[in-house]
Design a protein around this motif. Structure first.
Motif, PDB file in Angstrom:
ATOM      1  N   LEU A  13      33.759  35.766  43.357  1.00  0.00           N
ATOM      2  CA  LEU A  13      33.301  37.121  42.873  1.00  0.00           C
ATOM      3  C   LEU A  13      33.342  37.821  41.822  1.00  0.00           C
ATOM      4  CD1 LEU A  13      30.676  39.002  45.129  1.00  0.00           C
ATOM      5  CD2 LEU A  13      30.380  37.096  44.124  1.00  0.00           C
ATOM      6  N   HIS A  30      48.384  35.117  46.202  1.00  0.00           N
ATOM      7  CA  HIS A  30      47.477  35.936  48.067  1.00  0.00           C
ATOM      8  C   HIS A  30      46.033  35.577  47.934  1.00  0.00           C
ATOM      9  CE1 HIS A  30      45.153  39.052  44.860  1.00  0.00           C
ATOM     10  NE2 HIS A  30      44.134  39.071  45.902  1.00  0.00           N
ATOM     11  N   ARG A  34      41.649  30.359  49.819  1.00  0.00           N
ATOM     12  CA  ARG A  34      40.333  30.694  49.960  1.00  0.00           C
ATOM     13  C   ARG A  34      39.325  30.204  48.478  1.00  0.00           C
ATOM     14  NH1 ARG A  34      40.285  37.249  50.543  1.00  0.00           N
ATOM     15  NH2 ARG A  34      43.228  36.706  49.625  1.00  0.00           N
ATOM     16  N   PRO A 177      32.591  33.632  47.130  1.00  0.00           N
ATOM     17  CA  PRO A 177      31.994  35.248  47.862  1.00  0.00           C
ATOM     18  C   PRO A 177      33.195  36.125  48.253  1.00  0.00           C
ATOM     19  CG  PRO A 177      31.033  33.534  49.814  1.00  0.00           C
ATOM     20  CD  PRO A 177      31.700  32.932  48.623  1.00  0.00           C
ATOM     21  N   ILE A 178      34.332  36.190  47.969  1.00  0.00           N
ATOM     22  CA  ILE A 178      35.768  37.172  48.241  1.00  0.00           C
ATOM     23  C   ILE A 178      35.942  38.200  47.330  1.00  0.00           C
ATOM     24  CG2 ILE A 178      36.911  35.651  49.794  1.00  0.00           C
ATOM     25  CD1 ILE A 178      38.675  34.394  48.222  1.00  0.00           C
ATOM     26  N   ILE A 179      36.131  38.855  46.993  1.00  0.00           N
ATOM     27  CA  ILE A 179      37.059  39.878  46.398  1.00  0.00           C
ATOM     28  C   ILE A 179      38.481  40.219  45.941  1.00  0.00           C
ATOM     29  CG2 ILE A 179      37.082  41.947  44.986  1.00  0.00           C
ATOM     30  CD1 ILE A 179      33.924  41.068  45.427  1.00  0.00           C
ATOM     31  N   LEU A 180      38.688  39.108  45.004  1.00  0.00           N
ATOM     32  CA  LEU A 180      40.327  38.852  45.361  1.00  0.00           C
ATOM     33  C   LEU A 180      41.691  40.166  44.843  1.00  0.00           C
ATOM     34  CD1 LEU A 180      41.310  34.872  44.079  1.00  0.00           C
ATOM     35  CD2 LEU A 180      41.828  36.418  46.281  1.00  0.00           C
ATOM     36  N   GLY A 181      40.509  41.191  43.739  1.00  0.00           N
ATOM     37  CA  GLY A 181      41.099  41.864  43.201  1.00  0.00           C
ATOM     38  C   GLY A 181      41.664  41.777  41.850  1.00  0.00           C
ATOM     39  N   ARG A 182      42.937  40.862  42.033  1.00  0.00           N
ATOM     40  CA  ARG A 182      43.947  40.544  41.528  1.00  0.00           C
ATOM     41  C   ARG A 182      44.124  39.176  41.153  1.00  0.00           C
ATOM     42  NH1 ARG A 182      48.133  41.467  45.186  1.00  0.00           N
ATOM     43  NH2 ARG A 182      46.928  41.451  46.894  1.00  0.00           N
ATOM     44  N   ARG A 185      41.734  35.943  35.577  1.00  0.00           N
ATOM     45  CA  ARG A 185      40.917  35.903  35.380  1.00  0.00           C
ATOM     46  C   ARG A 185      40.491  35.054  34.697  1.00  0.00           C
ATOM     47  NH1 ARG A 185      38.298  41.059  36.661  1.00  0.00           N
ATOM     48  NH2 ARG A 185      39.190  42.230  37.494  1.00  0.00           N
ATOM     49  N   TRP A 187      36.852  34.659  32.524  1.00  0.00           N
ATOM     50  CA  TRP A 187      35.882  35.427  32.318  1.00  0.00           C
ATOM     51  C   TRP A 187      36.660  36.502  30.783  1.00  0.00           C
ATOM     52  CZ3 TRP A 187      32.763  31.395  32.332  1.00  0.00           C
ATOM     53  CH2 TRP A 187      32.154  31.469  33.610  1.00  0.00           C
ATOM     54  N   ASP A 188      38.099  36.547  31.478  1.00  0.00           N
ATOM     55  CA  ASP A 188      38.558  37.801  29.549  1.00  0.00           C
ATOM     56  C   ASP A 188      38.090  37.084  28.695  1.00  0.00           C
ATOM     57  OD1 ASP A 188      38.724  39.211  31.926  1.00  0.00           O
ATOM     58  OD2 ASP A 188      40.949  39.389  31.388  1.00  0.00           O
ATOM     59  N   LEU A 190      35.664  36.356  26.451  1.00  0.00           N
ATOM     60  CA  LEU A 190      34.724  35.433  26.908  1.00  0.00           C
ATOM     61  C   LEU A 190      33.181  35.881  26.443  1.00  0.00           C
ATOM     62  CD1 LEU A 190      35.982  32.111  28.645  1.00  0.00           C
ATOM     63  CD2 LEU A 190      35.839  31.798  26.425  1.00  0.00           C
ATOM     64  N   GLU A 191      33.427  37.368  26.003  1.00  0.00           N
ATOM     65  CA  GLU A 191      31.394  37.709  25.685  1.00  0.00           C
ATOM     66  C   GLU A 191      31.371  37.307  24.925  1.00  0.00           C
ATOM     67  OE1 GLU A 191      32.093  41.727  23.935  1.00  0.00           O
ATOM     68  OE2 GLU A 191      29.919  41.726  23.272  1.00  0.00           O
TER      69      GLU A 191
ATOM     70  N   ILE B 179      28.141  36.864  29.924  1.00  0.00           N
ATOM     71  CA  ILE B 179      29.449  37.583  29.811  1.00  0.00           C
ATOM     72  C   ILE B 179      29.487  39.021  28.505  1.00  0.00           C
ATOM     73  CG2 ILE B 179      31.770  36.623  29.470  1.00  0.00           C
ATOM     74  CD1 ILE B 179      30.929  34.832  31.667  1.00  0.00           C
ATOM     75  N   GLU B 194      34.242  41.219  50.872  1.00  0.00           N
ATOM     76  CA  GLU B 194      33.745  40.898  51.997  1.00  0.00           C
ATOM     77  C   GLU B 194      33.701  40.500  53.548  1.00  0.00           C
ATOM     78  OE1 GLU B 194      36.409  39.278  49.718  1.00  0.00           O
ATOM     79  OE2 GLU B 194      37.792  38.657  51.039  1.00  0.00           O
TER      80      GLU B 194
END
Ligand SMILES: NC(=O)c1ccc[n+]([C@@H]2O[C@H](COP(=O)([O-])OP(=O)(O)OC[C@H]3O[C@@H](n4cnc5c(N)ncnc54)[C@H](OP(=O)(O)O)[C@@H]3O)[C@@H](O)[C@H]2O)c1
Ligand SMILES: NC(=O)c1ccc[n+]([C@@H]2O[C@H](COP(=O)([O-])OP(=O)(O)OC[C@H]3O[C@@H](n4cnc5c(N)ncnc54)[C@H](OP(=O)(O)O)[C@@H]3O)[C@@H](O)[C@H]2O)c1
Lengths: 221, 221
Positions: A13, A30, A34, A177-182, A185, A187-188, A190-191, B179, B194
């Motif tokens: 996510l 890590h 998942r 639906p998990i938050i990996l935190g690190r 990435r 999308w960086d 790609l604005e 984005i 999660e």
């Protein structure tokens, strides 16, 4: 002109395509398994022979997963997807995660600043180690593809580069639906990407959301 | 015990709840209105009187948007949602973005390191400026809520703090297929979130995906 496609690319996510700390035992760092669990349950991944032996699902996850091979003549992957080694190759015995008969059955271009000889595997997979920018790598890949489409296999750094260079026609991203935190990435940098794509979202009972980005204009070349 | 709820909190695909450069003219910074367009089309937002005069939609976006007020007795918001001023208040004439009769019609706790006197508005909205950590702010808010639920109204820094402190029971996040590239990220520091929630995703024909996070255990207190 053949298409450039990304399939089954799974992100958390918070947008990570892999966790931190990739090793031989933990190809996704890590994140563990998942990010890919949704896929391991599908018939397509079961048939790859790497993820359990029961029959596998045939629902919406399978409908998406099964697209990855259709009409594809070559894959381009980053060197970190190929394996956990970094820098100059210490161990040329390493032949990827996929055993003697890898799942690809086509040529595979491995992007790396440390080229090494072509690796011929059983079943039609050949690994070509290429130091080139996305456009040049794509040209080399097309030459190997026998008219087929080009799949960009990841990881995040590789997909991102091809998106930045506006070389991708079809992008299938799976939001888990998990938050990996690190980690790495997707999308960086790609604005504004959405301006170049039509975007469709489909949720699965497994909990993931399949997002399909279809390029608005025809490929420029 | 009353619930702590987040509604209609909209983020970009890359996880930003606001863009960079918030000003009086651009409350969401460079994001403009793109994060909230799905909401502005709904009946609920039209009835707030701020976003056009036609009737508004009644589909899945409205079904979610309309939950915002039900049973809520107080809102907690961050100081940057209240307005574009930063640091000590230069202008106490500033009374928020919402005019003389704000849409809340309940007490609103504005978190800030720069407290100022209570602001009484028309229609039942009172702004209370509070310097407190999430747990203490929640206690103060509950005292003002007349038994109703507590809505955490944003922005990202505020929602994130309450998630970190494990104080949120219901989180409705709307993923907008854009984005943004820069701004305030919602998910930072929330690795493993999660595990505390059941998560459901529902796509809308408008292109957004509604995600509902329902806390697994009952509130601890
Ligand atoms: N989420 C998914 O669906 C998915 C899919 C595939 C893989 N993965 C995971 O993603 C991780 C790898 O992703 P990643 O983002 O870390 O890296 P990656 O994209 O696999 O590889 C990046 C590396 O490839 C080389 N490279 C890339 N572009 C190049 C270019 N234009 N020219 C020369 N060399 C180039 C560089 O290595 P050198 O400079 O060292 O040669 C670079 O550090 C792994 O953990 C893998 O298991 C996830
Ligand atoms: N995406 C959405 O659905 C949504 C919803 C609401 C708002 N927004 C947008 O989000 C942006 C604001 O979000 P944001 O993340 O920048 O900031 P925010 O959460 O609105 O406010 C953060 C500020 O509130 C004060 N604050 C927060 N917690 C505090 C505490 N525990 N104690 C004391 N003060 C505290 C601090 O200000 P001081 O130290 O300066 O006092 C802090 O810098 C705006 O652009 C707004 O329009 C978006």
């Amino acid at each position: 002109m053949s298409l450039v496609r990304v399939h089954n690319f799974s992100i958390s996510l918070d947008g990570f395509g892999a966790g931190e700390g990739q090793t031989l035992e933990t190809p996704f760092g890590h994140a563990g398994s998942r990010l890919m669990e949704w896929a391991f349950e599908t018939r397509t991944f079961r048939e790859m022979g790497l993820h359990g032996t029961t029959a596998g699902s045939r629902g919406v996850d399978e409908a998406f997963a099964s697209q990855w091979g259709n009409g594809v003549g070559v894959e381009i992957m980053g060197r970190n997807k190929f394996g956990p080694q970094r820098g100059p190759w210490q161990d040329e015995e390493w032949k990827g995660w996929w055993g003697d008969n890898p799942v690809f059955h086509t040529p595979v271009v491995v992007l790396t600043h440390h080229p090494r000889p072509v690796l011929e595997m059983e079943g039609g997979t050949t690994f070509h180690f290429v130091d080139a920018d996305p456009a040049a790598a794509l040209e080399q890949a097309r030459a190997l593809a026998d008219g087929g489409d080009v799949r960009i296999g990841g990881g995040a750094a590789t997909v991102r580069q091809f998106l930045e260079a506006d070389l991708i026609d079809h992008l299938h991203v799976v939001v888990v639906p998990i938050i990996l935190g690190r980690g790495e990435r997707l999308w960086d940098g790609l604005e504004g990407l959405e301006e170049r794509f039509d975007i469709e979202a489909t949720p699965s009972p497994s909990g993931v959301v399949h997002m399909v980005f279809s390029r608005k204009a025809a490929p420029q070349d």
